[in-house]
Write a protein that holds these residues in place. Sequence first.
Motif, PDB file in Angstrom:
ATOM      1  N   ARG A  32      78.747  42.425  59.418  1.00  0.00           N
ATOM      2  CA  ARG A  32      79.574  42.279  60.615  1.00  0.00           C
ATOM      3  C   ARG A  32      80.877  41.679  60.208  1.00  0.00           C
ATOM      4  O   ARG A  32      80.905  40.723  59.461  1.00  0.00           O
ATOM      5  CB  ARG A  32      78.877  41.327  61.591  1.00  0.00           C
ATOM      6  CG  ARG A  32      78.422  41.994  62.844  1.00  0.00           C
ATOM      7  CD  ARG A  32      77.655  41.058  63.714  1.00  0.00           C
ATOM      8  NE  ARG A  32      78.299  39.757  63.864  1.00  0.00           N
ATOM      9  CZ  ARG A  32      78.071  38.963  64.914  1.00  0.00           C
ATOM     10  NH1 ARG A  32      77.274  39.341  65.862  1.00  0.00           N
ATOM     11  NH2 ARG A  32      78.653  37.789  64.990  1.00  0.00           N
ATOM     12  N   ASP A  70      66.005  38.160  63.813  1.00  0.00           N
ATOM     13  CA  ASP A  70      65.782  36.710  63.870  1.00  0.00           C
ATOM     14  C   ASP A  70      66.270  36.149  65.206  1.00  0.00           C
ATOM     15  O   ASP A  70      65.547  35.454  65.898  1.00  0.00           O
ATOM     16  CB  ASP A  70      66.455  35.997  62.683  1.00  0.00           C
ATOM     17  CG  ASP A  70      67.943  36.338  62.524  1.00  0.00           C
ATOM     18  OD1 ASP A  70      68.445  37.240  63.223  1.00  0.00           O
ATOM     19  OD2 ASP A  70      68.594  35.698  61.674  1.00  0.00           O
ATOM     20  N   ASP A  91      72.235  37.033  69.727  1.00  0.00           N
ATOM     21  CA  ASP A  91      73.232  36.093  70.216  1.00  0.00           C
ATOM     22  C   ASP A  91      74.165  36.851  71.168  1.00  0.00           C
ATOM     23  O   ASP A  91      73.851  37.011  72.337  1.00  0.00           O
ATOM     24  CB  ASP A  91      73.954  35.547  68.973  1.00  0.00           C
ATOM     25  CG  ASP A  91      74.849  34.373  69.270  1.00  0.00           C
ATOM     26  OD1 ASP A  91      74.500  33.575  70.157  1.00  0.00           O
ATOM     27  OD2 ASP A  91      75.889  34.239  68.612  1.00  0.00           O
ATOM     28  N   THR A  92      75.279  37.377  70.677  1.00  0.00           N
ATOM     29  CA  THR A  92      76.135  38.207  71.539  1.00  0.00           C
ATOM     30  C   THR A  92      75.451  39.537  71.853  1.00  0.00           C
ATOM     31  O   THR A  92      75.770  40.183  72.847  1.00  0.00           O
ATOM     32  CB  THR A  92      77.476  38.525  70.851  1.00  0.00           C
ATOM     33  OG1 THR A  92      77.221  39.308  69.687  1.00  0.00           O
ATOM     34  CG2 THR A  92      78.215  37.261  70.478  1.00  0.00           C
ATOM     35  N   GLY A  93      74.549  39.983  70.980  1.00  0.00           N
ATOM     36  CA  GLY A  93      73.894  41.274  71.161  1.00  0.00           C
ATOM     37  C   GLY A  93      74.669  42.414  70.526  1.00  0.00           C
ATOM     38  O   GLY A  93      74.198  43.553  70.512  1.00  0.00           O
ATOM     39  N   THR A 116      75.405  43.102  67.367  1.00  0.00           N
ATOM     40  CA  THR A 116      74.767  43.669  66.183  1.00  0.00           C
ATOM     41  C   THR A 116      73.685  44.675  66.581  1.00  0.00           C
ATOM     42  O   THR A 116      73.661  45.810  66.101  1.00  0.00           O
ATOM     43  CB  THR A 116      74.122  42.546  65.335  1.00  0.00           C
ATOM     44  OG1 THR A 116      75.102  41.545  65.078  1.00  0.00           O
ATOM     45  CG2 THR A 116      73.569  43.071  64.040  1.00  0.00           C
ATOM     46  N   ARG A 149      69.175  34.090  72.550  1.00  0.00           N
ATOM     47  CA  ARG A 149      70.142  33.142  73.099  1.00  0.00           C
ATOM     48  C   ARG A 149      70.927  33.873  74.180  1.00  0.00           C
ATOM     49  O   ARG A 149      72.048  34.345  73.951  1.00  0.00           O
ATOM     50  CB  ARG A 149      71.057  32.647  71.977  1.00  0.00           C
ATOM     51  CG  ARG A 149      71.969  31.522  72.419  1.00  0.00           C
ATOM     52  CD  ARG A 149      72.933  31.138  71.311  1.00  0.00           C
ATOM     53  NE  ARG A 149      72.358  30.308  70.293  1.00  0.00           N
ATOM     54  CZ  ARG A 149      72.503  30.513  68.976  1.00  0.00           C
ATOM     55  NH1 ARG A 149      73.162  31.549  68.522  1.00  0.00           N
ATOM     56  NH2 ARG A 149      71.976  29.690  68.108  1.00  0.00           N
ATOM     57  N   LEU A 163      71.278  27.280  64.795  1.00  0.00           N
ATOM     58  CA  LEU A 163      69.948  26.981  64.254  1.00  0.00           C
ATOM     59  C   LEU A 163      69.796  27.473  62.823  1.00  0.00           C
ATOM     60  O   LEU A 163      70.393  28.494  62.445  1.00  0.00           O
ATOM     61  CB  LEU A 163      68.883  27.644  65.143  1.00  0.00           C
ATOM     62  CG  LEU A 163      68.922  27.235  66.624  1.00  0.00           C
ATOM     63  CD1 LEU A 163      67.942  28.074  67.433  1.00  0.00           C
ATOM     64  CD2 LEU A 163      68.624  25.745  66.782  1.00  0.00           C
TER      65      LEU A 163
HETATM   66  P1  IMP Z   1      74.934  38.933  67.517  1.00  0.00           P
HETATM   67  O1  IMP Z   1      73.762  39.037  68.460  1.00  0.00           O
HETATM   68  O2  IMP Z   1      75.546  40.240  67.188  1.00  0.00           O
HETATM   69  O3  IMP Z   1      75.936  37.920  67.983  1.00  0.00           O
HETATM   70  O4  IMP Z   1      74.465  38.406  66.099  1.00  0.00           O
HETATM   71  C1  IMP Z   1      73.266  37.877  65.860  1.00  0.00           C
HETATM   72  C2  IMP Z   1      73.232  37.567  64.381  1.00  0.00           C
HETATM   73  O5  IMP Z   1      74.068  36.427  64.095  1.00  0.00           O
HETATM   74  C3  IMP Z   1      71.822  37.171  63.990  1.00  0.00           C
HETATM   75  O6  IMP Z   1      71.102  38.267  63.493  1.00  0.00           O
HETATM   76  C4  IMP Z   1      72.062  36.096  62.972  1.00  0.00           C
HETATM   77  O7  IMP Z   1      72.129  36.697  61.686  1.00  0.00           O
HETATM   78  C5  IMP Z   1      73.387  35.491  63.315  1.00  0.00           C
HETATM   79  N1  IMP Z   1      73.194  34.254  64.107  1.00  0.00           N
HETATM   80  C6  IMP Z   1      73.456  34.066  65.421  1.00  0.00           C
HETATM   81  N2  IMP Z   1      73.156  32.829  65.808  1.00  0.00           N
HETATM   82  C7  IMP Z   1      72.685  32.195  64.729  1.00  0.00           C
HETATM   83  C8  IMP Z   1      72.188  30.850  64.491  1.00  0.00           C
HETATM   84  O8  IMP Z   1      72.091  29.983  65.382  1.00  0.00           O
HETATM   85  N3  IMP Z   1      71.783  30.593  63.221  1.00  0.00           N
HETATM   86  C9  IMP Z   1      71.848  31.508  62.208  1.00  0.00           C
HETATM   87  N4  IMP Z   1      72.285  32.770  62.387  1.00  0.00           N
HETATM   88  C10 IMP Z   1      72.703  33.104  63.634  1.00  0.00           C
END
Ligand code: IMP
Length: 186
Positions: free
Chosen positions: A77, A107, A110-112, A114, A138, A160
């Motif tokens: 990303r 794992d 977060d924003t979703g 990915t 989250r 985390l």
């Molecule tokens: P998003 O949902 O696209 O924002 O990205 C999620 C990705 O960001 C996860 O797969 C993690 O690799 C990384 N990530 C998001 N929050 C955390 C955290 O609290 N600790 C470690 N990695 C995180």
Amino acid sequence: MSQLSAPPLESGVVGEVVIPAAVIAARVEELARWISQDYRNKEPLLAAVLKGAWVFATDLARRLETPAQLDTIALARYRRSPGFREVRIIQDVAVPLQGRHVLIVEDIVDTGLTLHYLVRQLLQRRPASVAVCSLLDRPGLRLAEIPLRYVGFEVAEDFLVGYGLDYQERFRNLPDIRVLRNRTAP
Ligand code: IMP
Ligand code: MG
């Protein structure tokens, strides 16, 4: 027992335990039971998103009571302009997905962004189904709507580490999930 106390760091120190290893293990077992029921006779392909979901996926896969295949996918990303994040596959799954029941193992969502990207990419290969199992969710920071079929725990906005989650490639091997303090960079 003092578990892997971190060496001195310029930034990023591990704080309190948010989800203890025993609680994670019990929840992984529950998730595995549901997945086993839902995917009976479907031999799902578990696609673990590297590196964060690596630890979770291997525990989950070993608790399944139905045949499954285990594969990995690595994404990168990057931020091209403020607020605009691009995702791309840098290491793909090793098998064709057409006609397969794919379960993406993450794992944390977060924003979703990915997963939103990944699901769209995988759907183009005409799998029989695509669903997501994320250890952590989250929902407070979600930017892209993404349906999560299996979620281990909902978490707040603290960053985390542990049980696969890292900060600058550290702390993935901690057995519990902990808060990170003094974070200075993503
Ligand atoms: P998003 O949902 O696209 O924002 O990205 C999620 C990705 O960001 C996860 O797969 C993690 O690799 C990384 N990530 C998001 N929050 C955390 C955290 O609290 N600790 C470690 N990695 C995180
Ligand atoms: Mg991840």
